[in-house]
Design a protein around this motif. Structure first.
Motif, PDB file in Angstrom:
ATOM      1  N   ARG A 186      -6.866   3.259  -0.005  1.00  0.00           N
ATOM      2  CA  ARG A 186      -5.697   2.967   0.832  1.00  0.00           C
ATOM      3  C   ARG A 186      -5.994   3.442   2.246  1.00  0.00           C
ATOM      4  O   ARG A 186      -6.217   4.631   2.476  1.00  0.00           O
ATOM      5  N   PRO A 216       0.803  -1.226   0.000  1.00  0.00           N
ATOM      6  CA  PRO A 216       0.000   0.000   0.000  1.00  0.00           C
ATOM      7  C   PRO A 216       0.832   1.271   0.000  1.00  0.00           C
ATOM      8  O   PRO A 216       0.442   2.266  -0.607  1.00  0.00           O
ATOM      9  N   LEU A 264      -4.614  -1.934   1.507  1.00  0.00           N
ATOM     10  CA  LEU A 264      -5.514  -1.563   0.411  1.00  0.00           C
ATOM     11  C   LEU A 264      -6.780  -2.363   0.628  1.00  0.00           C
ATOM     12  O   LEU A 264      -6.729  -3.585   0.745  1.00  0.00           O
ATOM     13  N   SER A 318      -0.391  -0.059   6.783  1.00  0.00           N
ATOM     14  CA  SER A 318      -1.293   0.393   5.717  1.00  0.00           C
ATOM     15  C   SER A 318      -1.870  -0.803   4.974  1.00  0.00           C
ATOM     16  O   SER A 318      -1.190  -1.812   4.805  1.00  0.00           O
TER      17      SER A 318
END
Length: 595
Positions: free
Chosen positions: A482, A386, A498, A496
């Motif tokens: 995201r 991400p 997605l 992070s």
């Protein structure tokens, strides 16, 4: 050659194949009483602790039958779906498979997948009903399932027990009478298929092979076809409980070769070995390329350990060919590797092995898959993690990978399995009944949705009775966002993800709640926020550890207390500006297990 029998054992996890292998080794006196212990072939301490087979293990047994001596090469294989690549390699080195089924549980998921693998390779199948000594055994019902599955007669099914040793002699008789002898020409140029390899720090790489044609002797000059390099065969031999050297191995033999190779990349599983002075015309068809399902970053906790980690990953890949990795870097974690695994258990085992065998302390990031980002300037970029996703303003559309999933399950679990697939944004393609009890469902599913907990959920709702196989089915446009996690307004790129826009809010909120439980309290307040771009969608606060500064004030004016509290507040504010928030390793792991 007519007295060689090569066979492997395939079964679902926990159906007793390692125990049955113990009895075979005991009966043929391959392993003496002093060396004997439970699951003698599971040599790794991880395998002993968890009671599962992770690596396939080969061993040669000598057995005298009607006055003739036979050589039986046995390969014990793993039963968990995450290690099915080990099974496919073992099957390539055999002519038959012992299909072991637990009489108390009946046919289960991995039994079916492994059986199909064996049938595709034209192996002779010997069905065995194990655990017949237990009171809860249901031989009649399970026999019917086996007859339905492979179309044999009930006389063909051997009743056995790995614990008591019942039926072991019948199994050995059946192996000698039913298993075909290896096909091949001992006079032809050497062709040997590498099906596994291990690293020994004193002797280099030891390659395990099966000779399909020709002969191999000690001191021969051999060539590995995929690299084209030549080596001297310093030692060749067969597998007893350890390695047992021989002068010559011939067609049909399963054995090992040591040729002083030090670099992991020079030995590839599925490669062909031939003689340098009389090479074979073509290589043997190896195995299918392995398909990683889960991608995650593995980073050393101490940046100085990067080279050691690379060395450890090379050695692990040699021992476990289904592991794939490539270098990458992260803003928060420095240099590391992007790894592909076959599933979550595989990922857990690799982490554990890095820790135990190489003493490596590592951080693993949130697992994900690769996406295609179509940018406004007309170019396309492949995004593996991400943090590598371009700014949302420059992205026209994101395509995510889809898979075509085949799920085989008992008919009573069709409803829950369908609900699970539809919750994961799947679309049903077809549904058909293989028997009155078993159905096959074919779904189109986004790969990103099955990375986290799809396997675990599928197994729990179907009580382990569901097999899952898939192949890639191209890319489709998706509404992805995201999701970033901010600690004190600083982004932690390792957390992070997605995620589909519709699931982002719930997922972000759950991540914040989970991190609040796991991040230890500091001297200052820690704000945990989930954000999409500049928009904060969830927030939790880890309260500061506070000292009661007003404890020494008793009586007197309120301004005295206020003065002390203001002083404390300033200190906390200054601390927050310079303070660092450490995210513990278990927080990364807990995010993977979000239900």
């Amino acid at each position: 050659m007519k007295n060689i029998r090569n066979f492997c054992i395939i079964a679902h996890i926990d159906h007793g194949k390692s125990t049955l292998a113990d009895r075979l080794l005991e009966f043929t006196k391959t392993v003496g009483e002093r060396e004997m212990h439970a699951q003698v072939l599971d040599s790794m301490d991880l395998e002993q602790e968890r009671g599962i087979t992770i690596k396939s293990h080969a061993i040669q047994m000598d057995y005298v039958y009607k006055g003739e001596e036979y050589r039986l090469n046995l390969i014990d294989t793993p039963g968990h779906v995450d290690f099915s690549y080990e099974v496919s390699r073992s099957i390539a080195a055999c002519e038959a498979a012992l299909l072991i089924i637990d009489a108390t549980q009946g046919i289960q998921a991995q039994t079916i997948s492994n059986l199909y693998l064996a049938i595709e390779n034209d192996l002779e199948i010997i069905p065995i009903l194990n655990k017949m000594d237990l009171e809860s055994a249901m031989p009649e019902a399970v026999e019917e399932q086996i007859i339905d599955l492979i179309g044999c007669d009930s006389e063909d099914i051997i009743h056995a027990s790995g614990k008591t040793g019942m039926g072991i002699e019948t199994i050995l008789d059946r192996i000698i009478n039913k298993v075909p002898t290896p096909k091949g020409d001992p006079e032809a140029p050497l062709q040997a298929l590498i099906f596994d390899s291990v690293f020994n720090s004193f002797r280099g790489i030891i390659a395990y092979f099966k000779i399909v044609n020709g002969q191999l002797s000690k001191k021969d000059r051999v060539r590995f076809l995929s690299t084209g390099k030549d080596y001297n065969a310093e030692e060749v031999g067969v597998f007893k409980l350890g390695l047992s050297p021989r002068e010559t191995l011939s067609t049909g033999d399963v054995g090992y070769i040591i040729s002083g190779i030090k670099t992991a990349k020079e030995v590839k599983v599925g490669d062909t070995i031939t003689l340098a002075n009389n090479p074979c015309k073509a290589r043997i068809d190896g195995f299918e390329e392995v398909k990683p399902m889960v991608f995650a970053g593995i980073y050393p906790i101490d940046a100085e350990d990067y080279e050691d980690l690379r060395y450890a990953m090379d050695k692990l890949q040699l021992n476990d060919a289904s592991l794939t990795f490539e270098p990458e870097s992260s803003a928060a974690l420095g240099f590391g590797f992007r790894c592909g695994f076959l599933g979550m258990l595989h990922m857990e085992i690799i982490q554990e092995r890095l820790d135990r065998e190489f003493d490596m302390n590592v951080i693993t990031t949130v697992p994900n898959v690769s996406y295609l980002a179509h940018l406004t300037d007309g170019t396309t970029q492949t995004v593996y993690n991400p943090s590598g996703m371009p700014v949302s303003t420059s992205v026209e559309q994101i395509d995510e990978p889809y898979i075509r999933a085949n799920i085989i399950t008992a008919s009573e679990y069709i409803g829950p399995v369908m609900n699970l697939c539809l919750d994961k944004r799947g679309t049903l393609i077809s549904q058909n009944y293989l028997t009155s009890e078993r159905a096959e469902l074919v779904f189109n599913l986004p790969l990103g949705e099955i990375v986290f907990d799809f396997y675990d959920k599928l197994k729990s709702i179907s009580k382990g009775y569901a097999s899952f196989d898939y192949h890639m089915n191209g890319y489709k446009p998706a509404k992805l966002a995201r999701l970033d996690i901010l600690l004190n307004s600083e982004m932690v790129d390792a957390l992070s993800t997605l995620i589909h826009f519709d699931n982002a809010y719930n997922f972000g909120r759950r991540m914040c709640e989970k991190l609040k439980e796991l991040i230890p309290r500091q001297q200052f307040d820690i704000a945990i926020q989930a954000a999409i771009g500049a928009k904060i969608i969830a927030r939790e606060t880890v309260k500061a550890v506070r000292k009661d500064v007003t404890a020494k004030c008793y009586g007197g004016d309120i301004t005295r207390k206020r003065k002390l509290l203001e002083k404390q507040k300033k200190g906390k504010k200054r601390m927050k500006q310079i303070g660092n928030v450490e995210v513990p390793q278990k927080a990364f792991l807990a995010v993977l297990k979000l239900d």
